[in-house]
Design a protein around this motif. Structure first.
Motif, PDB file in Angstrom:
ATOM      1  N   ALA A 197      -6.548   7.132  -1.904  1.00  0.00           N
ATOM      2  CA  ALA A 197      -7.200   6.400  -0.820  1.00  0.00           C
ATOM      3  C   ALA A 197      -6.252   6.045   0.322  1.00  0.00           C
ATOM      4  N   THR A 198      -4.964   5.919   0.042  1.00  0.00           N
ATOM      5  CA  THR A 198      -4.047   5.367   1.052  1.00  0.00           C
ATOM      6  C   THR A 198      -2.917   6.301   1.468  1.00  0.00           C
ATOM      7  N   TYR A 199      -2.661   7.385   0.731  1.00  0.00           N
ATOM      8  CA  TYR A 199      -1.482   8.185   1.037  1.00  0.00           C
ATOM      9  C   TYR A 199      -1.638   8.960   2.338  1.00  0.00           C
ATOM     10  N   THR A 200      -0.603   8.913   3.173  1.00  0.00           N
ATOM     11  CA  THR A 200      -0.451   9.818   4.313  1.00  0.00           C
ATOM     12  C   THR A 200       1.036  10.148   4.416  1.00  0.00           C
ATOM     13  N   TYR A 201       1.361  11.220   5.150  1.00  0.00           N
ATOM     14  CA  TYR A 201       2.767  11.578   5.314  1.00  0.00           C
ATOM     15  C   TYR A 201       3.534  10.501   6.075  1.00  0.00           C
ATOM     16  N   ALA A 202       2.805   9.658   6.830  1.00  0.00           N
ATOM     17  CA  ALA A 202       3.486   8.692   7.689  1.00  0.00           C
ATOM     18  C   ALA A 202       3.793   7.372   7.004  1.00  0.00           C
ATOM     19  N   ASN A 203       3.258   7.136   5.802  1.00  0.00           N
ATOM     20  CA  ASN A 203       3.357   5.787   5.258  1.00  0.00           C
ATOM     21  C   ASN A 203       4.604   5.525   4.428  1.00  0.00           C
ATOM     22  N   GLN A 204       5.459   6.530   4.240  1.00  0.00           N
ATOM     23  CA  GLN A 204       6.709   6.326   3.502  1.00  0.00           C
ATOM     24  C   GLN A 204       6.452   5.711   2.126  1.00  0.00           C
ATOM     25  N   SER A 205       5.328   6.067   1.525  1.00  0.00           N
ATOM     26  CA  SER A 205       4.957   5.537   0.204  1.00  0.00           C
ATOM     27  C   SER A 205       4.958   4.003   0.191  1.00  0.00           C
ATOM     28  N   ALA A 206       4.336   3.423   1.211  1.00  0.00           N
ATOM     29  CA  ALA A 206       4.259   1.966   1.320  1.00  0.00           C
ATOM     30  C   ALA A 206       3.200   1.460   0.351  1.00  0.00           C
ATOM     31  N   ILE A 207       3.624   1.110  -0.843  1.00  0.00           N
ATOM     32  CA  ILE A 207       2.701   0.754  -1.921  1.00  0.00           C
ATOM     33  C   ILE A 207       2.609  -0.763  -2.065  1.00  0.00           C
ATOM     34  N   TYR A 208       1.368  -1.263  -2.082  1.00  0.00           N
ATOM     35  CA  TYR A 208       1.122  -2.677  -2.329  1.00  0.00           C
ATOM     36  C   TYR A 208       0.860  -2.848  -3.826  1.00  0.00           C
ATOM     37  N   LEU A 209       1.917  -3.094  -4.550  1.00  0.00           N
ATOM     38  CA  LEU A 209       1.845  -3.231  -5.999  1.00  0.00           C
ATOM     39  C   LEU A 209       0.904  -4.361  -6.399  1.00  0.00           C
ATOM     40  N   ILE A 210       0.923  -5.447  -5.641  1.00  0.00           N
ATOM     41  CA  ILE A 210       0.134  -6.622  -5.968  1.00  0.00           C
ATOM     42  C   ILE A 210      -1.352  -6.302  -6.017  1.00  0.00           C
ATOM     43  N   GLY A 211      -1.837  -5.480  -5.094  1.00  0.00           N
ATOM     44  CA  GLY A 211      -3.260  -5.164  -5.048  1.00  0.00           C
ATOM     45  C   GLY A 211      -3.722  -4.403  -6.268  1.00  0.00           C
ATOM     46  N   VAL A 212      -2.962  -3.376  -6.651  1.00  0.00           N
ATOM     47  CA  VAL A 212      -3.334  -2.551  -7.800  1.00  0.00           C
ATOM     48  C   VAL A 212      -3.250  -3.366  -9.092  1.00  0.00           C
ATOM     49  N   LEU A 213      -2.191  -4.155  -9.246  1.00  0.00           N
ATOM     50  CA  LEU A 213      -2.036  -4.933 -10.474  1.00  0.00           C
ATOM     51  C   LEU A 213      -3.082  -6.049 -10.563  1.00  0.00           C
ATOM     52  N   PHE A 214      -3.451  -6.616  -9.431  1.00  0.00           N
ATOM     53  CA  PHE A 214      -4.487  -7.644  -9.435  1.00  0.00           C
ATOM     54  C   PHE A 214      -5.823  -7.057  -9.900  1.00  0.00           C
ATOM     55  N   LEU A 215      -6.175  -5.876  -9.382  1.00  0.00           N
ATOM     56  CA  LEU A 215      -7.418  -5.234  -9.815  1.00  0.00           C
ATOM     57  C   LEU A 215      -7.335  -4.818 -11.287  1.00  0.00           C
ATOM     58  N   THR A 216      -6.160  -4.375 -11.713  1.00  0.00           N
ATOM     59  CA  THR A 216      -5.984  -4.010 -13.125  1.00  0.00           C
ATOM     60  C   THR A 216      -6.186  -5.228 -14.032  1.00  0.00           C
TER      61      THR A 216
END
Length: 407
Positions: free
Chosen positions: A127-146
């Motif tokens: 849903a979020t990956y693009t070549y421009a985002n430098q793998s800017a991952i919001y760990l908090i969002g994924v772990l909160f949903l998990t």
């Protein structure tokens, strides 16, 4: 006085770490450390050699025709980032549900929720990956949903008294609902947020003054520890800020010109608060190398080279740094210390700020040396900042060693 406050922080940290969701999450972090090490060194390889403006080809004047190969390697390593996050979600789900359901007296096969949360985390990448985002991952969002997914599975099991078939229609419907909701939520994330680029914000005059920079130095480690992606404007895209461009134009007109924005994120934060990654964690890596516990020394050795090139991902998963009160305080102190020292040196003209662009992959440890008009003064300031950060981290590193010995 310091030992008194340290004791209180340690007590808070111990109480926090013993909570079941946190304990199982930290276990999941540490299980993926071998994958993280491979991932970090692949990123480092790209950063040093295969990026179009990488530092090694720039220094040795090598022209490598590897555009297609580099793009594919960049895509694979970025996919690897999201895969690690998916493994963390799956391992956390397994560990948490095993312990929680056992406490409730229910015996269930956790395979379905493990697979569902693995897919939940992996779909974040789609849903979020693009070549421009430098793998800017919001760990908090994924772990909160998990975590919400885990809680919903526990409550469903309690409500039905564990009588439903593990792969029956009810649990399959639960998994489909979880994935549909998470995919919908991911689609609502603005592109600016997913790319972690806030150029207009950090180009404001507020970030051309010491107070704006000190506040950023304080909140950046807090955001990192809480699992938020750090804005690329403070790291890889710092030279795109308007203050930096204004300074560079002034230098081009007169070599020792009065700079319009001597204090800015590039001249202060990038060169002092981010040495070794967010929180100046190169200092923490050096501290680990001098501890007696072999596990911590080994972690320091694995993270040393990446830390020199400003990646603290191995430490973030291995100690961990994420969601850890004990590590938050020294990260904030080291970051703030470096920012204050650099701001004062620039303000009182002991140091010419960094103005020039450098090749991608240049470590922040040497950034001021290469990009300042007074390189030797800049190098001396960097050494002073690094020594101070080591002194800040040392008592906390010793506490980590004490906890490791008692484990």
């Amino acid at each position: 006085m310091f030992s008194k406050y340290l004791t209180k922080i340690v007590a808070l940290d111990n109480k926090w770490v013993k909570k079941l969701p946190v304990e199982t999450l930290f276990t999941a972090f540490q299980k993926v450390v071998p994958l993280v090490i491979i991932n970090v060194y692949l990123h480092l390889l790209i950063k040093l050699f295969f990026d179009p403006s990488a530092i090694v080809p720039a220094i040795f004047h090598i022209r490598l025709k590897h555009l297609f190969f580099a793009q594919n390697l960049q895509f694979l390593t970025s996919a690897f980032d999201y895969l690690i996050l998916a493994f963390v979600a799956a391992l956390w789900t397994k560990g948490y549900l095993e312990a929680k359901l056992d406490d409730l007296g229910h015996t269930k096969d956790e395979l379905l929720p493990v697979l569902a949360n693995f897919a939940l985390a992996l779909s974040y990448g789609f849903a979020t990956y693009t070549y421009a985002n430098q793998s800017a991952i919001y760990l908090i969002g994924v772990l909160f949903l998990t975590y919400l997914s885990n809680l919903s599975y526990v409550y469903l099991t309690k409500w039905t008294k564990g009588k439903l078939n593990d792969f029956g229609f009810a649990y399959l419907f639960w998994a489909a609902t979880i994935l549909a909701l998470s995919t919908f939520l991911y689609s609502l994330i603005p592109s600016q947020v997913s790319q972690a680029s806030f150029n207009a914000l950090f180009s404001m005059d507020f970030f051309s003054h010491w107070y704006g920079l000190v506040l950023t130095a304080i909140f950046t480690p807090i955001a990192f520890v809480l699992g938020f992606a750090i804005p690329t404007d403070l790291t890889v895209s710092a030279t795109d800020l308007s203050q930096v461009n204004a300074n560079l134009n002034a230098v081009y007109q007169a070599v020792m010109a009065q700079l319009p924005h001597p204090q800015n994120p590039y001249s202060v934060l990038t060169t002092s608060a981010l040495i070794g990654g967010v929180g100046s964690t190169l200092a923490l890596t050096i501290c680990l190398l001098f501890l007696k516990r072999q596990k911590l020394r080994r972690l320091g050795l694995w993270s040393l080279v990446p830390a020199v090139f400003d990646s603290n991902k191995i430490l973030a998963y291995g100690l961990p740094l994420f969601f850890r009160p004990l590590m938050l305080l020294p990260m904030v102190l080291a970051s703030t210390y470096g920012t204050v020292v650099t701001s004062l040196l620039i303000k009182f003209d002991f140091l010419r700020p960094t103005v020039f662009s450098v090749p991608i992959g240049t470590p922040h440890l040497l950034l001021a040396f290469f990009a300042s008009q007074t390189p030797l003064d800049a190098l001396l300031a960097t050494v002073l900042i690094l020594i101070g950060a080591i002194l800040i981290y040392w008592p906390f590193a010793k506490q980590l060693e004490k906890e490791e010995a008692n484990a």
